[in-house]
Design an enzyme around this catalytic site. Structure first.
Site, PDB file in Angstrom:
ATOM      1  N   ASP A 138       0.848  -1.201   0.000  1.00  0.00           N
ATOM      2  CA  ASP A 138       0.000   0.000   0.000  1.00  0.00           C
ATOM      3  C   ASP A 138       0.882   1.249   0.000  1.00  0.00           C
ATOM      4  O   ASP A 138       2.004   1.216  -0.541  1.00  0.00           O
ATOM      5  CB  ASP A 138      -0.932  -0.047   1.223  1.00  0.00           C
ATOM      6  CG  ASP A 138      -2.271   0.641   0.973  1.00  0.00           C
ATOM      7  OD1 ASP A 138      -2.260   1.842   0.651  1.00  0.00           O
ATOM      8  OD2 ASP A 138      -3.317  -0.015   1.087  1.00  0.00           O
ATOM      9  N   HIS A 213      -3.814   6.264   3.195  1.00  0.00           N
ATOM     10  CA  HIS A 213      -4.481   5.041   2.712  1.00  0.00           C
ATOM     11  C   HIS A 213      -3.894   3.780   3.353  1.00  0.00           C
ATOM     12  O   HIS A 213      -4.624   2.925   3.874  1.00  0.00           O
ATOM     13  CB  HIS A 213      -4.373   4.985   1.193  1.00  0.00           C
ATOM     14  CG  HIS A 213      -5.203   3.923   0.532  1.00  0.00           C
ATOM     15  ND1 HIS A 213      -4.739   2.651   0.302  1.00  0.00           N
ATOM     16  CD2 HIS A 213      -6.461   3.945   0.044  1.00  0.00           C
ATOM     17  CE1 HIS A 213      -5.693   1.944  -0.305  1.00  0.00           C
ATOM     18  NE2 HIS A 213      -6.745   2.708  -0.478  1.00  0.00           N
ATOM     19  N   SER A 551     -11.189  -0.949  -1.040  1.00  0.00           N
ATOM     20  CA  SER A 551      -9.937  -0.858  -0.275  1.00  0.00           C
ATOM     21  C   SER A 551     -10.162  -1.103   1.200  1.00  0.00           C
ATOM     22  O   SER A 551      -9.286  -1.617   1.883  1.00  0.00           O
ATOM     23  CB  SER A 551      -9.338   0.546  -0.387  1.00  0.00           C
ATOM     24  OG  SER A 551      -8.523   0.666  -1.514  1.00  0.00           O
TER      25      SER A 551
END
Ligand SMILES: *[C@@H]1O[C@H](CO)[C@@H](O)[C@H](O)[C@H]1NC(C)=O
Ligand SMILES: *[C@@H]1O[C@H](CO)[C@@H](O)[C@H](O)[C@H]1NC(C)=O
Ligand SMILES: *[C@@H]1O[C@H](CO)[C@@H](O)[C@H](O)[C@H]1NC(C)=O
Ligand SMILES: *[C@@H]1O[C@H](CO)[C@@H](O)[C@H](O)[C@H]1NC(C)=O
Ligand SMILES: *[C@@H]1O[C@H](CO)[C@@H](O)[C@H](O)[C@H]1NC(C)=O
Length: 770
Positions: A138, A213, A551
């Site tokens: 990620d 994220h 996600s």
């Protein structure tokens, strides 16, 4: 005691590089590694390339990565001409250009409370994930977040071979007993886009997360308990990841300025396999069209992981509700769809004529409990704007003089799907608030700090009628509330990408759905410095954040997989997937069939959520499993028409293509999909008993409408010597017209377990062309 999972919503750092992108970097595959000594493998790469580039030194400079663990290969900066020459060299299996993939983030920012999703059963039996290592590919991690405290953590096991790679604002002290490994990969990215500038603090050449994220997905999987987690005082509660005792290994492959390079991703897979992770969680992917299984880095990297017993869990993409949008569709990965939770944020809207409506709003900073004039965007468009733009309040489409001091009514359009940009327009014209009419969905967006109500088109139309009916239209909002438990859930989220797989429709995708709307988890406080990131970030440096997307659904499944692996260490990745799929739930908490957003009250089907919504506690004890090994997967590729050369890139199996005539239909997936049923066809499956030795299972068929289905034998009797049994399913079409897909189920029941797989059939009565 129930442990709350966290939910939240973020928006749009959407990176799109797919069009007109021409690569400088090529990935050269040389099949299974010839030696177990990485240095020798690496030397062979330098040797090979030095023939083309005219010297070993140039070759070494041109090679970005040597892949030496799972397989042999390298990524190098080459011209298209050089790449063609390399492709013809002996020992080279395949040369593919680097690709740029995107994070499957986020649709909008939402603010709500934590909820409880993972039952104690699996959590306790899985010991909160203790002993399990989850690898996250990620944007890196924000190590100072409270979610990554290591007070309760054990020291890492000796089989861990990973490292804590230092870099900008990240040194060895940032790893601990929670973050046991951290690496970063930028060579492929920089070879395409040039050196990353980090001087403005908006990115770090290190495992440190600049966007939030990766911190969000990591803490959703394995965040420690954090009491009193909240966002601007909202969503107060206890936050934790699915496996709070699991170890985290961070592989930073995506960069704040946009995208993730496939050469970098492949290097991360190669390292993660050697480092010794148990599960890989990956919330990113490319947009359709899908690359073939031997051209796609995620597919190749995950194949080698699977061959090493590592489960790979991927997000299915955010391009729903349209069919054939699902990505990351290799049969050896678990592809995750996103679903909603049982929460609503009603806001009361009162008009001047005393009519009232209920919309949704997640966050309102200001009390608007008094009447203000309301005006429709199209009625106050600026002279040079398009009507379509003004209708949805696109930037600069409105006459600011006429909008000032008013509540704006705007409608979703093709270019403006989310209220956040309309809210920005409201700010720019000094409006008072926003009513945004949009396609019905439970996903509620944040509107910066503009008071904002989200309504469906029916309510939007009523407001418009009211505005046209009076010379002085006025409106007031009451503060939104949070209501839990009164919403029917889970629904498949509107944005969640749908099947069938456009690459191989016989492989049902997605596999499973998990919560992915309004997830609360940790964030990177550096995200506020992002010049190009989500505009909401600029409001505050968030420590926790609500986000929505597949996600966010993916790390929920990664956590559950990690628990299943702790409980059943010998299960293959295919067995774990089978357990998830065959025990998944098809109904909401009231026993009604689950719904998929995207059409009014459309019953969800396997193309929305695969086996169904994940049911973690049932997955511990599935009764039977549909297993697959590496050889089966190689045969699957043969049956699809891949030649032995390209399959050797994935696995060294001898002549896997012999006797695979019927293999595609009989590929032992926990689902049966027949995209072209003409008259009758018979397929077989093999089930392995993982329940009590003496078990007798009886088949029940819920035939897809228009299809006659028979199972032979209808009873399976297992004993201590008989662990695996084969059965056949015959499908006959009863349709006389060209069919669409229809759906059914096959259940094996022994009184203790219900082992259900979806049946998906499309009847083809006649060929249109001969
Ligand atoms: C590592 O970074 C921390 C702050 O993040 C700092 O306090 C510490 O001195 C650094 N250690 C080394 C060895 O550079
Ligand atoms: C709306 O309701 C209020 C309070 O009940 C009342 O005073 C007012 O006359 C009503 N207005 C209209 C237009 O019906
Ligand atoms: C905005 O509306 C006012 C009043 O109708 C008008 O005078 C002005 O020209 C308009 N401005 C633009 C940019 O359309
Ligand atoms: C094998 O398949 C690949 C990919 O489709 C193709 O490029 C290659 O030429 C094929 N090789 C042979 C020997 O047919
Ligand atoms: C369909 O299959 C059945 C059983 O195999 C056979 O009896 C029948 O003739 C077939 N019908 C057609 C139209 O092919």
């Amino acid at each position: 005691m129930a442990f709350p999972w966290a939910y939240c919503t973020i928006l749009l750092a959407v990176y799109q590089f797919t069009d007109a992108f021409s690569s400088n970097v090529y990935i050269v595959y040389m099949g299974d590694k010839p030696h177990d000594v990485p240095e020798l493998v690496k030397d062979s790469h330098h040797e090979l390339l030095s023939h083309i580039l005219g010297g070993k030194k140039t070759a070494m400079e041109s090679i970005l990565y040597s892949y030496t663990h799972g397989f042999s290969g390298f990524a190098a900066v080459l011209t298209p001409f050089q790449a063609r020459i390399v492709a013809g060299l002996p020992g080279v299996v395949r040369v593919v250009p680097n690709r740029i993939l995107n994070l499957h983030t986020t649709r909008s920012w939402d603010f709500l409370q934590v909820t409880s999703h993972l039952h104690n059963g699996i959590l306790l039996r899985g010991q909160y994930g203790a002993g399990s290592i989850v690898g996250i590919l990620d944007t890196g991690i924000w190590p100072e977040s409270e979610s990554f405290k290591d007070d309760e953590m054990k020291a890492v096991t000796s089989h861990w071979k990973g490292i804590c790679q230092e870099g900008e604002q990240f040194n060895r002290s940032n790893c601990n007993r929670k973050i046991i490994g951290a690496r970063w990969y930028v060579k492929g990215y920089e070879a395409e886009f040039g050196k990353l500038s980090t001087s403005d603090g908006s990115e770090f050449l290190s495992p440190r997360d600049a966007t939030g994220h990766g911190t969000h997905t990591s803490s959703t999987v394995a965040g420690a308990w954090v009491g009193n987690a909240n966002v601007l005082g909202l969503g107060q509660g206890l936050a934790r990841g699915g496996v709070p005792s699991a170890w985290l290994a961070v592989y930073k492959v995506c960069w704040a300025t946009g995208g993730c390079s496939s050469a970098d991703i492949l290097a991360a897979f190669d390292d993660a396999i050697l480092d010794g992770v148990d599960v890989i969680s990956m919330s990113l992917g490319s947009l359709p069209p899908l690359s073939t299984y031997v051209d796609d880095t995620v597919s190749i990297g995950s194949f080698h992981a699977m061959a090493n017993g590592i489960s790979v869990v991927c997000s299915g993409g955010n391009n729903g509700p349209y069919p054939e949008t699902v990505v990351n569709t290799a049969p050896w990965v678990i592809t995750v769809a996103a679903s909603t939770i049982d929460r609503a944020f009603p806001i009361k809207i009162t008009l001047g004529n005393n009519q009232t409506f209920v919309g949704q709003a997640l966050y309102m900073d200001k009390d608007l409990d008094k009447f203000y004039p309301i005006v429709y965007g199209e009625d106050i468009m600026s002279t040079d704007a398009y009507e379509d733009d003004a209708r949805s309040c696109v930037a600069d489409s409105l006459n600011a003089t006429l909008a000032r001091g008013k509540v704006l009514l705007c409608f979703e359009s093709r270019i403006q799907k989310y209220p956040v940009n309309a809210a920005r327009t409201v700010k720019n014209v000094q409006g008072i608030g926003l009513v945004f009419a949009k396609f019905q969905t439970k996903e509620v967006s944040l509107c910066l700090d503009v008071p904002c109500a989200q309504v469906d088109f029916t309510i939007g139309t009523s407001l418009l009628t009211y505005i046209g009916s009076t010379s002085n239209p006025i409106v007031k909002f009451n503060l939104p509330r949070t209501i839990v438990g009164q919403q029917v859930s889970p629904h498949v989220a509107l944005f969640s990408s749908r099947g069938p797989s456009s690459l191989s429709p016989t492989v049902l995708k997605p596999d499973i759905a998990a919560s992915g709307v309004d997830i609360l988890a940790s964030w990177s406080t550096a995200a506020a410095a992002q010049p190009s990131g989500a505009i909401e970030n600029h409001l505050h440096p968030f420590k926790f954040k609500f986000a929505s997307g597949t996600s966010m659904a993916c790390p929920h499944i990664s956590a559950i997989v990690s628990l299943l692996k702790s409980i059943h260490p010998s299960w293959s990745p295919a067995a774990i997937k089978s357990a998830l799929v065959t025990t998944a739930s098809l109904t909401d908490e009231y026993g009604q069939a689950a719904v998929a957003e995207g059409a009014p009250h459309k019953q969800a089907d396997p193309f929305d959520y695969g086996g169904g919504h994940v049911n973690p506690n049932k997955a511990i004890d599935p009764g039977l499993i549909y297993d697959l090994d590496v050889k089966d997967h190689a045969r699957f590729l043969c049956a699809l028409g891949y030649n032995a050369t390209s399959i050797s890139l994935l696995t060294r199996t001898n002549a896997p293509c012999r006797g695979t005539a019927n293999f595609l239909a009989n590929f032992n997936l926990p689902s049966i999909t027949i995209p072209q049923l003409k008259n009758c066809t018979t397929v077989s499956r093999i089930v392995t008993n993982v329940g009590p030795d003496l078990s007798i299972y009886t088949a029940t068929i819920q035939a897809p409408p228009g299809t006659d289905v028979m199972v032979e034998p209808p009873i399976l009797a297992f004993n201590s010597d008989l662990k695996k049994l084969k059965f056949k399913v015959t499908f006959c079409s009863m349709l006389r017209v060209q069919g669409t897909y229809s759906f059914g189920n096959l259940l094996w029941e022994d009184g203790l377990h219900v082992v259900r797989i979806p049946l998906i059939v499309r009847s083809i009565v006649q060929e249109y062309y001969h």
